[in-house]
Scaffold this motif. Sequence first.
Motif, PDB file in Angstrom:
ATOM      1  N   LEU A   1       5.395  23.001  12.131  1.00 51.17           N
ATOM      2  CA  LEU A   1       5.674  21.771  11.386  1.00 51.17           C
ATOM      3  C   LEU A   1       4.439  21.393  10.591  1.00 51.17           C
ATOM      4  CD1 LEU A   1       7.256  19.141  10.723  1.00 51.17           C
ATOM      5  CD2 LEU A   1       6.323  18.191  12.859  1.00 51.17           C
ATOM      6  N   HIS A   2       4.614  21.172   9.292  1.00 49.49           N
ATOM      7  CA  HIS A   2       3.514  20.768   8.431  1.00 49.49           C
ATOM      8  C   HIS A   2       3.734  19.313   8.020  1.00 49.49           C
ATOM      9  CE1 HIS A   2       1.044  21.552   4.493  1.00 49.49           C
ATOM     10  NE2 HIS A   2       0.526  20.603   5.255  1.00 49.49           N
ATOM     11  N   LEU A   3       2.911  18.419   8.524  1.00 52.35           N
ATOM     12  CA  LEU A   3       2.995  17.008   8.184  1.00 52.35           C
ATOM     13  C   LEU A   3       2.229  16.735   6.895  1.00 52.35           C
ATOM     14  CD1 LEU A   3       2.407  15.473  11.731  1.00 52.35           C
ATOM     15  CD2 LEU A   3       4.603  15.853  10.562  1.00 52.35           C
ATOM     16  N   GLN A   4       2.814  15.904   6.021  1.00 53.13           N
ATOM     17  CA  GLN A   4       2.221  15.559   4.721  1.00 53.13           C
ATOM     18  C   GLN A   4       1.968  16.842   3.909  1.00 53.13           C
ATOM     19  OE1 GLN A   4      -0.573  12.852   7.081  1.00 53.13           O
ATOM     20  NE2 GLN A   4      -0.615  11.875   5.051  1.00 53.13           N
ATOM     21  N   CYS A   5       3.045  17.544   3.636  1.00 52.71           N
ATOM     22  CA  CYS A   5       2.972  18.901   3.092  1.00 52.71           C
ATOM     23  C   CYS A   5       2.865  18.967   1.576  1.00 52.71           C
ATOM     24  CB  CYS A   5       4.203  19.690   3.537  1.00 52.71           C
ATOM     25  SG  CYS A   5       5.759  19.122   2.781  1.00 52.71           S
ATOM     26  N   HIS A   6       2.985  17.841   0.856  1.00 49.06           N
ATOM     27  CA  HIS A   6       2.989  17.823  -0.608  1.00 49.06           C
ATOM     28  C   HIS A   6       4.068  18.775  -1.133  1.00 49.06           C
ATOM     29  CE1 HIS A   6       1.763  16.810  -4.535  1.00 49.06           C
ATOM     30  NE2 HIS A   6       0.916  17.818  -4.762  1.00 49.06           N
ATOM     31  N   ILE A   7       3.731  19.707  -2.025  1.00 44.68           N
ATOM     32  CA  ILE A   7       4.757  20.558  -2.635  1.00 44.68           C
ATOM     33  C   ILE A   7       4.968  21.868  -1.880  1.00 44.68           C
ATOM     34  CG2 ILE A   7       4.493  19.529  -4.914  1.00 44.68           C
ATOM     35  CD1 ILE A   7       2.817  21.920  -5.766  1.00 44.68           C
TER      36      ILE A   7
ATOM     37  N   TRP B   1       0.821  -1.219   0.000  1.00 42.74           N
ATOM     38  CA  TRP B   1       0.000   0.000   0.000  1.00 42.74           C
ATOM     39  C   TRP B   1       0.851   1.263   0.000  1.00 42.74           C
ATOM     40  CZ3 TRP B   1       0.391   3.573   3.889  1.00 42.74           C
ATOM     41  CH2 TRP B   1       0.980   3.153   5.085  1.00 42.74           C
ATOM     42  N   ARG B   2       1.931   1.260   0.795  1.00 46.20           N
ATOM     43  CA  ARG B   2       2.762   2.460   0.882  1.00 46.20           C
ATOM     44  C   ARG B   2       3.484   2.715  -0.432  1.00 46.20           C
ATOM     45  NH1 ARG B   2       5.006   1.259   5.113  1.00 46.20           N
ATOM     46  NH2 ARG B   2       4.247   2.718   6.697  1.00 46.20           N
ATOM     47  N   GLU B   3       4.025   1.666  -1.028  1.00 45.45           N
ATOM     48  CA  GLU B   3       4.737   1.820  -2.295  1.00 45.45           C
ATOM     49  C   GLU B   3       3.809   2.271  -3.412  1.00 45.45           C
ATOM     50  OE1 GLU B   3       4.928  -0.795  -0.278  1.00 45.45           O
ATOM     51  OE2 GLU B   3       6.960  -0.446   0.510  1.00 45.45           O
ATOM     52  N   ALA B   4       2.589   1.715  -3.426  1.00 47.04           N
ATOM     53  CA  ALA B   4       1.623   2.106  -4.455  1.00 47.04           C
ATOM     54  C   ALA B   4       1.241   3.583  -4.317  1.00 47.04           C
ATOM     55  CB  ALA B   4       0.384   1.219  -4.362  1.00 47.04           C
ATOM     56  N   ASN B   5       0.985   4.005  -3.103  1.00 44.18           N
ATOM     57  CA  ASN B   5       0.611   5.402  -2.882  1.00 44.18           C
ATOM     58  C   ASN B   5       1.758   6.351  -3.203  1.00 44.18           C
ATOM     59  OD1 ASN B   5      -1.987   4.735  -2.108  1.00 44.18           O
ATOM     60  ND2 ASN B   5      -1.560   4.808   0.083  1.00 44.18           N
ATOM     61  N   ARG B   6       2.970   5.963  -2.825  1.00 46.66           N
ATOM     62  CA  ARG B   6       4.113   6.833  -3.108  1.00 46.66           C
ATOM     63  C   ARG B   6       4.338   6.960  -4.609  1.00 46.66           C
ATOM     64  NH1 ARG B   6       7.774   4.531  -0.200  1.00 46.66           N
ATOM     65  NH2 ARG B   6       7.736   5.954   1.584  1.00 46.66           N
ATOM     66  N   ALA B   7       4.231   5.864  -5.339  1.00 45.89           N
ATOM     67  CA  ALA B   7       4.414   5.921  -6.795  1.00 45.89           C
ATOM     68  C   ALA B   7       3.361   6.811  -7.433  1.00 45.89           C
ATOM     69  CB  ALA B   7       4.349   4.514  -7.384  1.00 45.89           C
ATOM     70  N   ARG B   8       2.126   6.745  -6.923  1.00 46.79           N
ATOM     71  CA  ARG B   8       1.055   7.598  -7.451  1.00 46.79           C
ATOM     72  C   ARG B   8       1.370   9.074  -7.221  1.00 46.79           C
ATOM     73  NH1 ARG B   8      -4.473   7.043  -8.721  1.00 46.79           N
ATOM     74  NH2 ARG B   8      -5.672   8.949  -8.350  1.00 46.79           N
ATOM     75  N   TRP B   9       1.771   9.418  -5.995  1.00 49.53           N
ATOM     76  CA  TRP B   9       2.067  10.814  -5.685  1.00 49.53           C
ATOM     77  C   TRP B   9       3.316  11.306  -6.414  1.00 49.53           C
ATOM     78  CZ3 TRP B   9      -0.978  14.394  -3.898  1.00 49.53           C
ATOM     79  CH2 TRP B   9      -2.105  14.029  -3.159  1.00 49.53           C
ATOM     80  N   ASP B  10       4.347  10.467  -6.476  1.00 48.22           N
ATOM     81  CA  ASP B  10       5.570  10.871  -7.184  1.00 48.22           C
ATOM     82  C   ASP B  10       5.266  11.259  -8.623  1.00 48.22           C
ATOM     83  OD1 ASP B  10       7.007  10.344  -4.897  1.00 48.22           O
ATOM     84  OD2 ASP B  10       8.006   8.545  -5.665  1.00 48.22           O
ATOM     85  N   GLU B  11       4.430  10.473  -9.274  1.00 45.73           N
ATOM     86  CA  GLU B  11       4.105  10.734 -10.675  1.00 45.73           C
ATOM     87  C   GLU B  11       3.311  12.030 -10.832  1.00 45.73           C
ATOM     88  OE1 GLU B  11       2.132   8.393 -14.497  1.00 45.73           O
ATOM     89  OE2 GLU B  11       1.426   7.917 -12.472  1.00 45.73           O
ATOM     90  N   ARG B  12       2.511  12.378  -9.857  1.00 43.37           N
ATOM     91  CA  ARG B  12       1.630  13.539  -9.990  1.00 43.37           C
ATOM     92  C   ARG B  12       2.279  14.860  -9.592  1.00 43.37           C
ATOM     93  NH1 ARG B  12      -0.674   9.131 -10.362  1.00 43.37           N
ATOM     94  NH2 ARG B  12      -2.797   8.792 -11.194  1.00 43.37           N
ATOM     95  N   VAL B  13       3.421  14.801  -8.943  1.00 40.80           N
ATOM     96  CA  VAL B  13       4.086  16.045  -8.538  1.00 40.80           C
ATOM     97  C   VAL B  13       4.361  16.971  -9.720  1.00 40.80           C
ATOM     98  CG1 VAL B  13       6.239  17.006  -7.634  1.00 40.80           C
ATOM     99  CG2 VAL B  13       5.042  15.202  -6.373  1.00 40.80           C
ATOM    100  N   PRO B  14       5.001  16.512 -10.800  1.00 41.01           N
ATOM    101  CA  PRO B  14       5.244  17.439 -11.917  1.00 41.01           C
ATOM    102  C   PRO B  14       3.956  17.945 -12.568  1.00 41.01           C
ATOM    103  CG  PRO B  14       5.885  15.197 -12.517  1.00 41.01           C
ATOM    104  CD  PRO B  14       5.647  15.198 -11.040  1.00 41.01           C
ATOM    105  N   ILE B  15       2.896  17.132 -12.562  1.00 42.14           N
ATOM    106  CA  ILE B  15       1.608  17.585 -13.095  1.00 42.14           C
ATOM    107  C   ILE B  15       1.070  18.724 -12.238  1.00 42.14           C
ATOM    108  CG2 ILE B  15      -0.760  16.900 -13.628  1.00 42.14           C
ATOM    109  CD1 ILE B  15       0.286  14.027 -13.991  1.00 42.14           C
ATOM    110  N   HIS B  16       1.157  18.572 -10.921  1.00 44.40           N
ATOM    111  CA  HIS B  16       0.670  19.600 -10.010  1.00 44.40           C
ATOM    112  C   HIS B  16       1.523  20.862 -10.086  1.00 44.40           C
ATOM    113  CE1 HIS B  16      -1.503  16.482  -7.234  1.00 44.40           C
ATOM    114  NE2 HIS B  16      -1.918  16.451  -8.484  1.00 44.40           N
TER     115      HIS B  16
ATOM    116  N   PRO C   1      10.027  13.632  -4.862  1.00 47.75           N
ATOM    117  CA  PRO C   1       9.791  14.707  -5.834  1.00 47.75           C
ATOM    118  C   PRO C   1       8.998  15.870  -5.250  1.00 47.75           C
ATOM    119  CG  PRO C   1       9.430  12.573  -6.871  1.00 47.75           C
ATOM    120  CD  PRO C   1       9.598  12.320  -5.397  1.00 47.75           C
ATOM    121  N   ALA C   2       8.051  15.593  -4.372  1.00 48.81           N
ATOM    122  CA  ALA C   2       7.282  16.670  -3.746  1.00 48.81           C
ATOM    123  C   ALA C   2       8.180  17.535  -2.880  1.00 48.81           C
ATOM    124  CB  ALA C   2       6.139  16.088  -2.916  1.00 48.81           C
TER     125      ALA C   2
END
Length: 280
Positions: free
Chosen positions: A59-65, A9-24, A88-89
């Motif tokens: 402190l901002h947890l799960q801060c994305h970009i 689950w963690r690897e799947a979610n990380r791969a999803r977010w990593d891919e979307r960072v440049p789109i965002h 990437p984020a």
Amino acid sequence: MYSPTPEDWREANRARWDERVPIHAAGAFYDLDSFRAGKDALRGFELAEVGDVTGRSLLHLQCHIGLDTLSWARRGAARVVGLDFSEPAVEAARSLAADLDLSQDRAAFVAADVYDAAEAVPDRSYDIVYTGTGALCWLPDIDRWAETAASLVAPGGFLYLAEFHPLTDSLDDETGSRVVHDYFVRDPWVDTTPGTYADLDAVTVHNRSVEWVHPVGAVVTALAKAGLRIEFLHEHDVSLFPRYGALQRHEDGYYRFPVDRPRVPLMYSIKASRPARRRN
């Protein structure tokens, strides 16, 4: 669909977010050019409920970009630290901080799992621990999250959470008027929808995500068990995006149900404090 928690689950979610960072980072949803020019990323009710951050550490947890994180720095926080599990984020956030001429002493970003935050962040505690807007759904264990977050709140400080209301996950996507999913479900929702909330038509490869529903009562109880005092729990009839087809965008940027529809909570916010140390 709901299913038992997959081992990856963690690897799947990380791969999803990593891919979307440049789109965002490149898209209109986050509009980084406007942000660099001075646009604030924070919501009005957050600013009112958190209050003045001048001279405080945050402190901002799960801060994305990092837009929310850096917005607090712009509003006077003496030091902000953002943490996210996506490398990437974090790199995008660091680049954005550099664009704003914020040094690492003012704005630092750390790549780490939120459950490892206590060991990963540079300081033992912070005046304000801030998180939310689509963060908790990515975590399977809300008690562990609360223990970790609470451990980083300095005496006299507080945790502030602004999050989408879990009731919204129980309603149908089209009208938001029918309960179609179990509010108390424990198994995660495994989804394979391509694209991203920031660009529904974006072409993406890593589309599997694993998300959990955490009832509001579970979140409040977890924070209380972790030693924090609940100052308030507020429910809000607004959303930050058109979760349902029936929602309408208002001039303030929030989405609401039409005036002839009964209102339900679409977001909620919590402030939970740690008492200051007593002087002998």
